[in-house]
Scaffold this active site. Structure first.
Site, PDB file in Angstrom:
ATOM      1  N   SER A 119       0.816  -1.203   0.000  1.00 37.27           N
ATOM      2  CA  SER A 119       0.000   0.000   0.000  1.00 37.27           C
ATOM      3  C   SER A 119       0.854   1.258   0.000  1.00 37.27           C
ATOM      4  O   SER A 119       0.320   2.362  -0.089  1.00 37.27           O
ATOM      5  CB  SER A 119      -0.921  -0.003   1.213  1.00 37.27           C
ATOM      6  OG  SER A 119      -0.239  -0.440   2.335  1.00 37.27           O
ATOM      7  N   HIS A 141      -2.223  -2.703  -6.299  1.00 35.13           N
ATOM      8  CA  HIS A 141      -2.743  -2.308  -4.983  1.00 35.13           C
ATOM      9  C   HIS A 141      -4.271  -2.386  -4.971  1.00 35.13           C
ATOM     10  O   HIS A 141      -4.947  -1.569  -5.603  1.00 35.13           O
ATOM     11  CB  HIS A 141      -2.245  -0.888  -4.669  1.00 35.13           C
ATOM     12  CG  HIS A 141      -2.636  -0.382  -3.320  1.00 35.13           C
ATOM     13  ND1 HIS A 141      -2.699   0.947  -3.027  1.00 35.13           N
ATOM     14  CD2 HIS A 141      -2.984  -1.025  -2.183  1.00 35.13           C
ATOM     15  CE1 HIS A 141      -3.060   1.100  -1.770  1.00 35.13           C
ATOM     16  NE2 HIS A 141      -3.249  -0.081  -1.235  1.00 35.13           N
ATOM     17  N   GLU A 153      -4.863   0.111  -7.967  1.00 34.91           N
ATOM     18  CA  GLU A 153      -3.860   1.149  -8.267  1.00 34.91           C
ATOM     19  C   GLU A 153      -2.630   0.400  -8.814  1.00 34.91           C
ATOM     20  O   GLU A 153      -2.109  -0.507  -8.153  1.00 34.91           O
ATOM     21  CB  GLU A 153      -3.537   1.883  -6.959  1.00 34.91           C
ATOM     22  CG  GLU A 153      -2.827   3.202  -7.104  1.00 34.91           C
ATOM     23  CD  GLU A 153      -2.659   3.895  -5.737  1.00 34.91           C
ATOM     24  OE1 GLU A 153      -2.616   3.213  -4.698  1.00 34.91           O
ATOM     25  OE2 GLU A 153      -2.556   5.138  -5.729  1.00 34.91           O
ATOM     26  N   ASN A 191      -2.916   6.320  -0.664  1.00 36.51           N
ATOM     27  CA  ASN A 191      -2.572   6.531   0.737  1.00 36.51           C
ATOM     28  C   ASN A 191      -1.910   7.881   0.994  1.00 36.51           C
ATOM     29  O   ASN A 191      -1.946   8.376   2.118  1.00 36.51           O
ATOM     30  CB  ASN A 191      -1.728   5.365   1.250  1.00 36.51           C
ATOM     31  CG  ASN A 191      -2.627   4.175   1.532  1.00 36.51           C
ATOM     32  OD1 ASN A 191      -3.712   4.336   2.102  1.00 36.51           O
ATOM     33  ND2 ASN A 191      -2.221   2.994   1.110  1.00 36.51           N
TER      34      ASN A 191
HETATM   35  N1  3HC Z   1     -16.085  -8.979   1.778  1.00 32.63           N
HETATM   36  C1  3HC Z   1     -17.053  -9.134   0.871  1.00 32.63           C
HETATM   37  N2  3HC Z   1     -18.183  -8.408   0.875  1.00 32.63           N
HETATM   38  C2  3HC Z   1     -18.328  -7.485   1.857  1.00 32.63           C
HETATM   39  C3  3HC Z   1     -17.358  -7.267   2.842  1.00 32.63           C
HETATM   40  C4  3HC Z   1     -16.199  -8.065   2.776  1.00 32.63           C
HETATM   41  N3  3HC Z   1     -15.199  -7.940   3.665  1.00 32.63           N
HETATM   42  N4  3HC Z   1     -17.792  -6.293   3.677  1.00 32.63           N
HETATM   43  C5  3HC Z   1     -18.996  -5.903   3.233  1.00 32.63           C
HETATM   44  N5  3HC Z   1     -19.311  -6.620   2.135  1.00 32.63           N
HETATM   45  C6  3HC Z   1     -20.537  -6.539   1.364  1.00 32.63           C
HETATM   46  C7  3HC Z   1     -21.698  -6.925   2.244  1.00 32.63           C
HETATM   47  O1  3HC Z   1     -21.882  -8.343   2.271  1.00 32.63           O
HETATM   48  C8  3HC Z   1     -22.830  -6.196   1.579  1.00 32.63           C
HETATM   49  O2  3HC Z   1     -23.325  -6.958   0.500  1.00 32.63           O
HETATM   50  P1  3HC Z   1     -24.820  -7.527   0.515  1.00 32.63           P
HETATM   51  O3  3HC Z   1     -25.452  -6.751  -0.571  1.00 32.63           O
HETATM   52  O4  3HC Z   1     -24.664  -8.972   0.246  1.00 32.63           O
HETATM   53  O5  3HC Z   1     -25.433  -7.269   1.845  1.00 32.63           O
HETATM   54  C9  3HC Z   1     -22.179  -4.954   0.989  1.00 32.63           C
HETATM   55  O6  3HC Z   1     -20.778  -5.184   0.997  1.00 32.63           O
HETATM   56  C10 3HC Z   1     -22.471  -3.741   1.837  1.00 32.63           C
HETATM   57  O7  3HC Z   1     -22.083  -4.046   3.164  1.00 32.63           O
HETATM   58  P2  3HC Z   1     -22.903  -3.646   4.461  1.00 32.63           P
HETATM   59  O8  3HC Z   1     -24.362  -3.519   4.099  1.00 32.63           O
HETATM   60  O9  3HC Z   1     -22.538  -4.582   5.554  1.00 32.63           O
HETATM   61  O10 3HC Z   1     -22.315  -2.267   4.924  1.00 32.63           O
HETATM   62  P3  3HC Z   1     -22.060  -0.925   4.128  1.00 32.63           P
HETATM   63  O11 3HC Z   1     -23.147  -0.618   3.163  1.00 32.63           O
HETATM   64  O12 3HC Z   1     -21.707   0.056   5.165  1.00 32.63           O
HETATM   65  O13 3HC Z   1     -20.751  -1.212   3.270  1.00 32.63           O
HETATM   66  C11 3HC Z   1     -18.415  -1.092   3.111  1.00 32.63           C
HETATM   67  C12 3HC Z   1     -19.589  -1.689   3.876  1.00 32.63           C
HETATM   68  C13 3HC Z   1     -18.429  -1.599   1.662  1.00 32.63           C
HETATM   69  C14 3HC Z   1     -17.152  -1.602   3.804  1.00 32.63           C
HETATM   70  C15 3HC Z   1     -18.536   0.476   3.134  1.00 32.63           C
HETATM   71  O14 3HC Z   1     -18.692   0.909   4.448  1.00 32.63           O
HETATM   72  C16 3HC Z   1     -17.339   1.162   2.546  1.00 32.63           C
HETATM   73  O15 3HC Z   1     -17.216   1.307   1.344  1.00 32.63           O
HETATM   74  N6  3HC Z   1     -16.433   1.637   3.439  1.00 32.63           N
HETATM   75  C17 3HC Z   1     -15.208   2.317   3.004  1.00 32.63           C
HETATM   76  C18 3HC Z   1     -14.195   1.291   2.622  1.00 32.63           C
HETATM   77  C19 3HC Z   1     -12.931   1.919   2.167  1.00 32.63           C
HETATM   78  O16 3HC Z   1     -12.711   3.103   2.144  1.00 32.63           O
HETATM   79  N7  3HC Z   1     -11.994   1.057   1.771  1.00 32.63           N
HETATM   80  C20 3HC Z   1     -10.667   1.459   1.369  1.00 32.63           C
HETATM   81  C21 3HC Z   1      -9.763   1.355   2.539  1.00 32.63           C
HETATM   82  S1  3HC Z   1      -8.129   1.879   2.150  1.00 32.63           S
HETATM   83  C22 3HC Z   1      -7.389   0.505   1.551  1.00 32.63           C
HETATM   84  O17 3HC Z   1      -7.919  -0.572   1.518  1.00 32.63           O
HETATM   85  C23 3HC Z   1      -5.995   0.712   1.054  1.00 32.63           C
HETATM   86  C24 3HC Z   1      -4.977   0.196   1.985  1.00 32.63           C
HETATM   87  O18 3HC Z   1      -3.741   0.382   1.379  1.00 32.63           O
HETATM   88  C25 3HC Z   1      -4.979   0.844   3.334  1.00 32.63           C
END
Ligand code: 3HC
Length: 287
Positions: A119, A141, A153, A191
């Protein structure tokens, strides 16, 4: 020729997500992890997510079974050495990643792309660990949760070949993702922008600007973030956030704006890492 089999090094959150996404897009995926418990957790996650997709009718029962059959779990790279692509998704530590890259170059065929899900760490620095194979090293990424987030990415090192880059774009698309290029600077784009914002949310909390839940509500309701920055930090892992800040601090001229906030560091030192430890900025029942 399209990629048939991916080896994913590391069965943690990112490795599990990458392997699941490959399998649900018709590509065989083998998770490699020396930790048996981690492999077991990856397998449970795969079964749960595939069951969920069948329940939600995103996959038919037959497609779900086919995806599960495409997934395998092994504890050594040797057992996965017939893969035609390898993605490293281990801890965000350059020494660990370099030693894994040396093993990857030894174990996989001489035309296999050696991708890293780092990352923040320089692709050129990582590639230097595998002299003679630098042209096959590339940053791929992914974002958490991998099955949901559309972005990959893509970062070239200074010796990455055009062939490797093109193949990475093709594989990302065949996994249902949208590849976007970024240059090889610490933290890349994602990031470089995200982590200082998360760090600033810790500063706002430390300075008493607002309570964590209010900082998160303000950013969710006012800026349409799906999660507030502090909740997202727990979700990513506070240790990961701190490590990325340090990679940027060291890699971007020791600019103090990249130093991790004191409260963030204290939480990490206390073992409060976020969702995965059950305690971070917030407390999570049953982990
Ligand atoms: N794996 C697979 N599917 C998942 C999951 C996972 N870990 N987590 C959630 N989902 C699915 C759920 O099953 C749900 O699908 P469904 O239609 O079957 O119910 C769908 O995603 C939506 O989930 P929820 O209803 O439980 O909850 P939300 O609507 O709040 O969505 C989220 C959850 C998708 C995690 C949303 O909150 C989100 O987009 N959050 C921001 C995530 C983000 O910014 N990620 C980037 C992080 S930075 C990174 O990764 C880079 C690294 O270098 C640090």
């Amino acid at each position: 020729m399209p990629v048939q089999k991916i080896a994913v090094i590391g069965g943690g959150t990112m490795g599990s997500g990458i392997s699941l996404t490959a399998a649900t897009h018709g590509i065989q995926a083998v998770v490699v992890d020396i930790n048996e418990d981690q492999l077991e957790r990856a397998k449970k996650y795969h079964i749960k997510q595939i069951d969920r997709s069948v329940e939600k009718e995103r996959l038919s029962k037959e497609e779900g079974d086919i995806a599960l059959e495409k997934l395998n779990y092994v504890s050594t790279m040797q057992e996965a050495n017939d893969a035609d692509w390898v993605v490293e998704a281990a801890t965000e530590n350059i020494d660990i990643k370099k030693s894994i890259f040396i093993q990857m170059a030894k174990n996989f065929g001489e035309n296999v792309v050696l991708a890293t899900n780092t990352s923040s760490i320089s692709i050129t620095d990582l590639a230097a660990a595998v002299q003679g194979a630098e042209h096959r090293v590339i940053g791929m990424h992914f974002f958490n949760p991998v099955p949901i987030m559309k972005l990959v990415e893509v970062i070239k090192g200074n010796k990455t070949s055009e062939e490797t880059t093109l193949a990475t774009l093709q594989l990302s698309e065949s996994m249902g993702k949208i590849p976007v290029p970024a240059n090889d600077f610490a933290g890349f784009v994602s990031n470089r922008v995200l982590m200082p914002m998360i760090n600033e949310a810790f500063h706002a909390w430390s300075d008493g600007v607002a309570r964590p839940e209010d900082i998160d509500s303000i950013m969710k309701l006012g800026c349409a973030f799906p999660m507030g920055p502090l909740r997202l930090a727990d979700y990513i892992g506070l240790d990961v956030c701190k490590d990325i800040m340090m990679v940027m601090y060291n890699g971007l001229d020791e600019n103090p704006k990249y130093l991790p906030n004191k409260k963030l560091t204290e939480l990490v030192d206390a073992g409060h890492l976020g969702d995965k430890s059950g305690q971070g900025v917030y407390t999570y029942a049953n982990g």
